[in-house]
Design a protein around this motif. Structure first.
Motif, PDB file in Angstrom:
ATOM      1  N   THR A  55      41.220  51.221  38.283  1.00 26.09           N
ATOM      2  CA  THR A  55      40.050  50.924  37.453  1.00 26.09           C
ATOM      3  C   THR A  55      39.954  51.901  36.284  1.00 26.09           C
ATOM      4  N   GLN A  94      36.672  44.272  33.862  1.00 24.33           N
ATOM      5  CA  GLN A  94      35.987  43.422  34.840  1.00 24.33           C
ATOM      6  C   GLN A  94      36.399  41.959  34.715  1.00 24.33           C
ATOM      7  N   ASP A  95      36.961  41.576  33.561  1.00 21.48           N
ATOM      8  CA  ASP A  95      37.423  40.201  33.371  1.00 21.48           C
ATOM      9  C   ASP A  95      38.556  39.833  34.335  1.00 21.48           C
ATOM     10  N   MET A  97      38.693  40.563  37.444  1.00 21.58           N
ATOM     11  CA  MET A  97      38.200  40.359  38.805  1.00 21.58           C
ATOM     12  C   MET A  97      38.095  38.874  39.115  1.00 21.58           C
ATOM     13  N   SER A  98      38.335  38.522  40.367  1.00 22.09           N
ATOM     14  CA  SER A  98      38.189  37.132  40.790  1.00 22.09           C
ATOM     15  C   SER A  98      36.704  36.782  40.848  1.00 22.09           C
ATOM     16  N   GLU A  99      36.423  35.484  40.855  1.00 25.81           N
ATOM     17  CA  GLU A  99      35.039  35.023  40.975  1.00 25.81           C
ATOM     18  C   GLU A  99      34.438  35.602  42.261  1.00 25.81           C
ATOM     19  N   LYS A 102      33.394  39.183  41.759  1.00 26.24           N
ATOM     20  CA  LYS A 102      32.189  39.258  40.914  1.00 26.24           C
ATOM     21  C   LYS A 102      30.951  38.851  41.711  1.00 26.24           C
ATOM     22  N   MET A 107      27.652  40.139  40.195  1.00 28.05           N
ATOM     23  CA  MET A 107      27.851  40.023  38.743  1.00 28.05           C
ATOM     24  C   MET A 107      27.799  38.567  38.272  1.00 28.05           C
ATOM     25  N   LEU A 108      27.565  37.629  39.197  1.00 26.95           N
ATOM     26  CA  LEU A 108      27.507  36.213  38.818  1.00 26.95           C
ATOM     27  C   LEU A 108      26.100  35.689  39.040  1.00 26.95           C
TER      28      LEU A 108
END
Length: 108
Positions: A55, A94-95, A97-99, A102, A107-108
């Motif tokens: 990270t 962070q883009d 990262m898988s759904e 998130k 984050m969703l």
């Protein structure tokens, strides 16, 4: 000497499964879902090379996390050898990262 054909797709799936057991200690998501694994290469000699990032370059687990990935992949019976290469190109965001990740982190 028999030349055994390996199913690299099947082995790839096993490798991913094992990588998903490695967690970033600061985030309750595995390194695969976090998008830290950029690529996994398997050759016909069953040697694995994993291109991975962290990270941040000064991540507190910069030494132990790649080693844990390497050790766990090496523990797969079909794998002859494994090597983890760290890269910061492209830098993690962070883009990547898988759904699922998130969602886990709200984050969703």
């Amino acid at each position: 000497m028999s030349t055994e054909t390996i199913n690299t797709t099947e082995l790839g799936d096993k490798i991913v499964k094992v990588i998903k057991t490695v967690y970033d200690p600061e985030i309750p998501v595995d390194v695969y879902e976090l998008g830290l694994i950029y690529d996994v290469f398997v050759n016909e000699d069953r040697e694995v090379k994993i291109l991975m990032t962290l990270t941040t370059p000064n991540c507190p687990v910069a030494e132990s996390l790649p080693q844990e990935v390497e050790d766990k992949v090496k523990s797969i019976k079909m794998v002859k050898d494994a090597e983890v290469e760290i890269t910061f190109d492209p830098p993690w965001s962070q883009d990547l990262m898988s759904e699922e990740a998130k969602l886990e982190l709200g984050m969703l």
